[in-house]
Design a protein around this motif. Structure first.
Motif, mmCIF file in Angstrom:
data_model
loop_
_atom_site.group_PDB
_atom_site.id
_atom_site.type_symbol
_atom_site.label_atom_id
_atom_site.label_comp_id
_atom_site.label_asym_id
_atom_site.label_seq_id
_atom_site.Cartn_x
_atom_site.Cartn_y
_atom_site.Cartn_z
ATOM 1 N N ILE A 138 0.864 -1.182 0.000
ATOM 2 C CA ILE A 138 0.000 0.000 0.000
ATOM 3 C C ILE A 138 0.901 1.233 0.000
ATOM 4 O O ILE A 138 1.817 1.349 0.817
ATOM 5 N N VAL A 139 0.632 2.138 -0.948
ATOM 6 C CA VAL A 139 1.383 3.393 -1.035
ATOM 7 C C VAL A 139 0.392 4.547 -0.941
ATOM 8 O O VAL A 139 -0.797 4.394 -1.212
ATOM 9 N N LYS A 140 0.915 5.701 -0.564
ATOM 10 C CA LYS A 140 0.062 6.880 -0.411
ATOM 11 C C LYS A 140 0.442 7.893 -1.472
ATOM 12 O O LYS A 140 1.610 8.247 -1.632
ATOM 13 N N LEU A 141 -0.569 8.338 -2.200
ATOM 14 C CA LEU A 141 -0.376 9.371 -3.218
ATOM 15 C C LEU A 141 -1.349 10.493 -2.898
ATOM 16 O O LEU A 141 -2.556 10.354 -3.089
ATOM 17 N N ARG A 146 -3.142 3.676 -2.606
ATOM 18 C CA ARG A 146 -3.142 2.826 -3.794
ATOM 19 C C ARG A 146 -2.424 1.526 -3.460
ATOM 20 O O ARG A 146 -1.565 1.479 -2.587
ATOM 21 N N ILE A 147 -2.762 0.483 -4.203
ATOM 22 C CA ILE A 147 -2.106 -0.809 -4.023
ATOM 23 C C ILE A 147 -1.275 -1.081 -5.262
ATOM 24 O O ILE A 147 -1.751 -0.955 -6.396
ATOM 25 N N VAL A 148 -0.003 -1.436 -5.028
ATOM 26 C CA VAL A 148 0.925 -1.741 -6.124
ATOM 27 C C VAL A 148 1.636 -3.057 -5.806
ATOM 28 O O VAL A 148 1.613 -3.540 -4.677
ATOM 29 N N VAL A 149 2.277 -3.595 -6.829
ATOM 30 C CA VAL A 149 3.062 -4.815 -6.664
ATOM 31 C C VAL A 149 4.281 -4.487 -5.799
ATOM 32 O O VAL A 149 4.814 -3.374 -5.839
ATOM 33 N N SER A 150 4.744 -5.442 -5.018
ATOM 34 C CA SER A 150 5.845 -5.184 -4.075
ATOM 35 C C SER A 150 7.127 -4.749 -4.790
ATOM 36 O O SER A 150 7.899 -3.964 -4.236
ATOM 37 N N ASP A 161 11.135 6.633 0.648
ATOM 38 C CA ASP A 161 10.331 5.652 1.371
ATOM 39 C C ASP A 161 9.161 6.270 2.137
ATOM 40 O O ASP A 161 8.390 5.553 2.772
ATOM 41 N N ASN A 162 8.978 7.579 2.064
ATOM 42 C CA ASN A 162 7.846 8.221 2.729
ATOM 43 C C ASN A 162 6.520 7.885 2.049
ATOM 44 O O ASN A 162 5.463 8.062 2.646
#
Length: 192
Positions: A138-141, A146-150, A161-162
């Motif tokens: 899970i990343v924050k935009l 949003r969910i992305v591949v690892s 990495d923030n």
């Protein structure tokens, strides 16, 4: 003939210097006159040399001022370059997230921590399993998640990495030979 008269008049009306007048009057002798001329010459040389030193000091000050200006300009250029680089990295991260975002809307709630707050996403059961196993992240935009591949999340983490909110580590399942609970695996979709 006129030229002779002019030259003769020059000789007659020749103005004597102060030194010649004092010498003629007998107030000074030739030694004192030579000494005074020598001292005057020394003073002129010292004054001339001090002007060169003054010019050198002014030149050194100008060079120091120019060097200070160059250092200030370099620092400003470095700041501009750093800001441009940060902006480019942010644009790369944003593009990575937007291009590689996965559709995750579902009926299962997935809880995760964002800083000190607990957040929820409604995901499918498959997405929940992959998140818990570390295959998805899970990343924050902006204000959205949003969910992305690892693998994409790791590329984002290399840049900054923030943006990463949740990236579980992929662990190889190691089962010990004498583990009495080896037959009882904990399900990945266990809700808390």
């Amino acid at each position: 003939m006129i030229i002779r008269l002019i030259n003769h008049a020059r000789g007659v009306f020749r103005v004597k210097s102060l030194q010649d007048q004092l010498l003629g009057a007998g107030l000074v002798d030739k030694k004192a006159l030579k000494k005074a001329n020598k001292d005057k010459h020394k003073q002129q040389m010292v004054a001339q040399n001090s002007k060169q030193f003054a010019v050198s000091d002014a030149k050194e000050q100008a060079e120091a001022k120019q060097q200070k200006k160059l250092n200030k300009d370099r620092a400003l250029n470095q700041q501009r370059n750093d800001a441009a680089e940060k902006k480019a990295i942010s644009a790369q991260i944003k593009q990575l997230i937007e291009v590689n975002s996965l559709e995750y809307r579902g009926e299962v709630e997935y809880n995760f921590a964002d800083g000190k707050k607990i957040k929820k996403l409604a995901v499918t059961a498959d997405v929940q399993r992959q998140l818990s196993r570390g295959r998805l992240a899970i990343v924050k935009l902006g204000d959205s998640y949003r969910i992305v591949v690892s693998e994409v999340a790791e590329k984002i983490a290399q840049r900054n990495d923030n943006y990463i909110v949740l990236l579980n580590t992929k662990e190889a399942e190691v089962i010990e030979a004498d583990d009495p609970y080896a037959d009882y695996q904990i399900p990945d979709d266990l809700m808390w």
